[in-house]
Design an enzyme around this catalytic site. Structure first.
Site, PDB file in Angstrom:
ATOM      1  N   ASP A   1       0.697  -1.377  -0.321  1.00 50.49           N
ATOM      2  CA  ASP A   1       0.036  -0.209   0.239  1.00 50.49           C
ATOM      3  C   ASP A   1       0.972   0.870   0.370  1.00 50.49           C
ATOM      4  O   ASP A   1       2.074   0.355   0.153  1.00 50.49           O
ATOM      5  CB  ASP A   1      -0.616  -0.129   1.287  1.00 50.49           C
ATOM      6  CG  ASP A   1      -2.040   1.096   1.187  1.00 50.49           C
ATOM      7  OD1 ASP A   1      -2.693   1.529   0.676  1.00 50.49           O
ATOM      8  OD2 ASP A   1      -2.459   1.651   2.774  1.00 50.49           O
TER       9      ASP A   1
ATOM     10  N   GLU B   1       2.710   5.055  -4.322  1.00 49.56           N
ATOM     11  CA  GLU B   1       3.001   5.780  -4.944  1.00 49.56           C
ATOM     12  C   GLU B   1       3.652   7.158  -5.352  1.00 49.56           C
ATOM     13  O   GLU B   1       4.638   6.894  -6.781  1.00 49.56           O
ATOM     14  CB  GLU B   1       1.632   6.916  -5.071  1.00 49.56           C
ATOM     15  CG  GLU B   1       0.218   5.901  -5.217  1.00 49.56           C
ATOM     16  CD  GLU B   1      -0.210   5.674  -4.002  1.00 49.56           C
ATOM     17  OE1 GLU B   1       0.085   5.279  -2.954  1.00 49.56           O
ATOM     18  OE2 GLU B   1      -1.120   3.567  -4.049  1.00 49.56           O
TER      19      GLU B   1
ATOM     20  N   ASP C   1      -9.282   3.263  -2.900  1.00 41.85           N
ATOM     21  CA  ASP C   1     -10.437   3.562  -2.093  1.00 41.85           C
ATOM     22  C   ASP C   1     -11.447   4.083  -2.970  1.00 41.85           C
ATOM     23  O   ASP C   1     -11.651   5.326  -3.061  1.00 41.85           O
ATOM     24  CB  ASP C   1      -9.519   4.646  -0.982  1.00 41.85           C
ATOM     25  CG  ASP C   1      -8.497   4.389  -1.073  1.00 41.85           C
ATOM     26  OD1 ASP C   1      -8.540   2.944  -0.202  1.00 41.85           O
ATOM     27  OD2 ASP C   1      -7.823   4.848   0.132  1.00 41.85           O
TER      28      ASP C   1
HETATM   29  O1  MIG Z   1      -4.549   6.015   4.414  1.00 43.30           O
HETATM   30  O2  MIG Z   1      -4.065   0.350   5.344  1.00 43.30           O
HETATM   31  O3  MIG Z   1      -6.450   2.053  -0.488  1.00 43.30           O
HETATM   32  O4  MIG Z   1      -7.189  -0.218   1.584  1.00 43.30           O
HETATM   33  O5  MIG Z   1      -7.410  -0.172   4.366  1.00 43.30           O
HETATM   34  C1  MIG Z   1      -4.864   4.829   4.390  1.00 43.30           C
HETATM   35  C2  MIG Z   1      -5.003   1.876   5.295  1.00 43.30           C
HETATM   36  C3  MIG Z   1      -3.808   3.358   3.852  1.00 43.30           C
HETATM   37  C4  MIG Z   1      -4.896   3.070   2.101  1.00 43.30           C
HETATM   38  C5  MIG Z   1      -5.481   1.479   1.638  1.00 43.30           C
HETATM   39  C6  MIG Z   1      -6.841   1.223   2.112  1.00 43.30           C
HETATM   40  C7  MIG Z   1      -5.832   0.312   3.638  1.00 43.30           C
HETATM   41  C8  MIG Z   1      -5.465   1.678   4.902  1.00 43.30           C
HETATM   42  N1  MIG Z   1      -4.788   2.149   3.543  1.00 43.30           N
END
Ligand code: MIG
Length: 798
Positions: free
Chosen positions: A416, A419, A495
């Site tokens: 996660d 980016e 999201d």
């Molecule tokens: O700022 O890890 O897209 O699937 O549950 C949010 C917490 C960070 C974004 C991900 C989401 C995940 C969440 N993450």
């Protein structure tokens, strides 16, 4: 706009973090500040010198140089210099065989041709691409340049449709819009129209009446694509290097994924159902979750652990107070065929007590600012440093860390925030642009490295896992990436909002990713950020049953969302679709094997394979799953039937004995319990039922049809087998021949044959008469089935 983004950030990260982020946000603003460049964009001028080289040519212009090189008869690489050449992070193949090309003067310019493509270089630097029949596939104007910036223009035909560019919350056809290439976290929940998103890829497919082609820009800078009357692409840096591939989508994708790599065969379990939620905080909670799946008789393959399993959000650690024995939990789940996937963020908590941070700091593994200081930014753990994945040494170091979680029994990893995304109060939520990157030793900054960051994090993980567990297929799930991500990881669409619009957006987004070389993706079922109604959840679940990545996930601040949340009838409907997914596993797994060899997406637009029927160019409310299935999900609240646009041919209803005929649009029933699912005439659809192979036969429309079935142990790199089914309609008989290749033993106890759309006839299997045709025939593996004097059911009159 700015205010809205600020409020969203505030809601997501909370007021305390937002306050702490002010300093970072101001620093980023200061570092990013640059006076806008001045002066005109200039074209290259005229050809001064032309040199033919094997497989192409080089051209010197008044300002700039051009290299045209055929890597294959239908793959040409164009490079405008001088600019910084890209590091080939996206490229998987460089051992191309020499291509025979011809070279001639064409007016004031030159024409280079292979057996499949002619490229005309005009005297002013314009380029024209033609197929061997002389049809113009694409015409480009001379590119324009201002210091490091480029603008590239091409003509678009009035009817031309464009697809791809990675992950987009846009219509399937991108014509008419503007799209930015800058991997971004839209923060907390996005709907249609938001751009950019997490995973941009500068590749697109053009489709028009004269033919089709694929174009890939090997440039990782923050490009802007504008598809209006013309295609206009702006690059703020790098060289203008791109690859042109003529041909129908099916062939173009095959070539493109030969260039950028094919997706490896995933472990079979990854195609099962995944249950997730931001907020499974304790070992007991996970145990209870499993128990409920068992109690409710719901099949399950994977449970995901979001950031809460970590010790203070330190990456590669486990909070022992909440997960005292993760290994025991993993083993317990494994007894029921359920795996654990754990999330990982790239940010490493700035904590001198934390060995990973210390190691990274001492070895200089983190990204730095131009003054040499380590870059720190805020993410969940507070201040973090960020591994520089553009450094091979750092990739190897990071790749080794996965063993820490493998030892806890974690079977897959979910990447996660890559980016990369950090907490800011306004503007870009990422690193300052002048942040330094090693770039394989040649050096560079975040302008070039930003879009590569996610890709390289996955490369590090993939290579590390292959080294540590050479007999296990890695499973990685990544939010971000770039061209070539398919070599390492799956993707999910991030999201999304919990709205009907977001549900509708799922199809074009997934199709667009597939046409950009990313076949494995899917949405958070029900949407990430909100509270779907029972009906929205049900329809979302039904759609996702037919997508490669099949997972329910949601934010921490919305009510839990497991299949039993809404009681009946949702629970029973979800159970039926879960079962259907598992019944379809042989088909899905075969598609996965095919994509590992062709790069073809599993989920395809209705115009696949060749794009010849313009009536299908805009269809974005249905999709094909492989060659056999057409899925038409319900995307509107309250709908109990829907219109379905059909490609040419006969289509059998999967649920009942009805037949439809395309091309055209038909109305198909869609009660809450099911969505229109059609099977192409001539398919042999392999399914699985309680250890038996269920072969569903649908008579061909013309004289031929068939199907494939791939099987192996489901993981590792051992023996395999491939069944080929050939359907043939001859005179007064329908035949199915069954051939087998490979050493893996036949994995089913026996075979159940379903004969669809046949009313009468006499059945023979391997020379033995089975009597009058029945709908279901129990048998074992065989070589030849023969249906004599078949009578087929007619079309449904709708
Ligand atoms: O700022 O890890 O897209 O699937 O549950 C949010 C917490 C960070 C974004 C991900 C989401 C995940 C969440 N993450």
């Amino acid at each position: 706009m700015r205010l809205r983004a600020m409020l969203r950030a505030l809601r997501l990260i909370g007021p305390r973090k937002a306050l702490r982020a002010v300093g970072y946000t101001l620093l980023r603003d200061r570092l990013d500040f640059r006076l806008p460049p001045a002066g005109p964009f200039l074209p290259p001028g005229n050809i001064r010198e032309a040199t033919s080289a094997s497989g192409g040519g080089c051209f010197r212009f008044t300002r700039g140089e051009l290299e045209v090189r055929f890597l294959a008869p239908d793959l040409v690489r164009v490079t405008w210099g001088r600019g910084l050449l890209p590091i080939p992070y996206a490229i998987a193949r460089d051992d191309w065989l020499p291509v025979e090309t011809s070279w001639r003067r064409a007016g004031e310019g030159y024409a280079l041709a292979s057996s499949e493509l002619e490229v005309v270089v005009e005297a002013d630097g314009g380029l024209t691409f033609r197929d061997p029949a002389g049809r113009t596939l694409r015409r480009e104007f001379p590119p324009r340049r201002r210091r490091r910036e480029w603008v590239h223009w091409a003509e678009l035909r009035p009817e031309e449709h464009l697809y791809g560019l990675g992950e987009r919350a846009a219509p399937l056809n991108l014509r008419g819009g503007e799209y930015c290439m800058w991997n971004s976290d839209p923060l907390g929940g996005y709907g249609p129209g938001v751009d950019p998103l997490y995973l941009g890829i500068p590749v697109y497919l053009g489709l028009h009446q004269e033919g089709s082609y694929l174009l890939f820009y090997e440039n990782s800078y923050r490009a802007v694509f504008r598809f209006k009357d013309l295609a206009r692409v702006y690059f703020p840096g790098g060289s203008l290097r791109y690859y042109f591939i003529p041909g129908p989508p099916e062939r173009a994708l095959r070539r493109y994924t030969e260039l950028t790599g094919r997706p490896p065969l995933p472990p079979r379990w990854a195609l099962g159902y995944h249950q997730s939620r931001w907020g499974y905080r304790e070992q007991e909670e996970v145990r209870t979750l499993l128990k409920k799946f068992l109690d409710h008789d719901l099949p399950l393959s994977v449970i995901h652990l979001d950031i809460d399993y970590m010790d203070g959000f330190r990456v590669f650690t486990v909070d022992r107070s909440r997960f005292p024995d993760l290994l025991a939990l993993a083993r317990e789940l494994a007894e029921h065929g359920v795996r654990l996937v754990a999330i990982l963020d790239p940010g490493v908590k700035r904590d001198p007590e934390y060995d990973l941070f210390r190691e990274g700091l001492e070895s200089g593994h983190f990204c730095t600012l131009p003054n040499g200081a380590v870059l720190y930014a805020l993410v969940w753990p507070g201040w973090c440093a960020f591994p520089d994945f553009t450094d091979p040494v750092v990739r190897a170091w990071w790749g080794k860390q996965y063993s820490r979680l493998l030892e806890w029994g974690i079977a897959g990893f979910w990447h996660d925030m890559n980016e990369p995304s950090v907490h800011t109060d306004w503007g870009d939520s990422t690193f300052p642009l002048p942040t330094r990157h090693v770039m394989e030793g040649r050096g560079g900054d975040h302008r070039e490295a930003h879009n590569l960051y996610g890709l390289l994090m996955n490369q590090a993980a993939y290579e590390g896992l292959c080294q540590q567990r050479p007999d296990v297929r890695p499973f990685l799930l990544s939010r971000s990436g770039w061209a070539g991500l398919q070599r390492y990881a799956w993707n999910w669409t991030g999201d999304t909002e919990s709205t009907w619009e977001a549900l509708q957006q799922t199809i074009p987004t997934v199709l667009g990713l597939g046409l950009s070389g990313i076949p494995y993706t899917g949405p958070d079922i029900g949407g990430f950020s909100g509270r779907p109604s029972a009906e929205l959840y049900t329809r979302w679940f039904q759609l996702a049953t037919f997508l490669p990545f099949f997972r329910t996930h949601s934010a921490w601040d919305v009510p839990p969302r497991e299949p039993w949340t809404w009681g009946e009838p949702v629970l029973s409907i979800v159970r039926e679709f879960l079962r259907l997914r598992y019944r379809l596993m042989p088909y899905l797994y075969t598609l996965a094997w095919e994509t590992s060899r062709t790069g073809h997406p599993l989920v395809r637009p209705l115009f696949w394979p060749d794009g010849r029927d313009p009536a299908l160019w805009d269809v974005q409310d249905a999709f094909l799953l492989g060659e056999a299935l057409l899925v038409a999900p319900v995307l509107e609240e309250g709908a109990r039937s829907r219109r379905v646009t059909l490609p040419a041919g006969r289509w059998y209803d999967f649920w009942e004995e009805a037949v439809y005929r395309g091309p055209g649009t038909v109305s198909v029933p869609a009660p809450l319990e099911c969505i229109p699912l059609l099977v192409r005439a001539g398919s042999v659809l392999p399914m699985e039922e309680e250890g038996r192979l269920a072969l569903h036969l649908y008579p061909p429309e013309g004289s031929e049809g068939g199907g494939l079935l791939y099987s192996d142990a489901g993981d590792g790199y051992g023996p395999w087998r491939l069944e080929r089914f050939h359907l043939r309609q001859t005179g007064d008989a329908l035949e199915m021949a069954w051939e087998t290749e490979g050493d893996y033993p036949f994995p089913w106890s026996d075979v159940r044959l379903f004969l669809h759309g046949v009313r009468a006839g006499r059945l023979w299997i391997d020379g033995r008469e089975f009597g009058p045709v029945r709908r279901v025939v129990e048998t074992g593996p065989f070589r030849l089935l023969r249906l004599e004097g078949p009578e087929f059911c007619g079309d449904a009159g709708r």
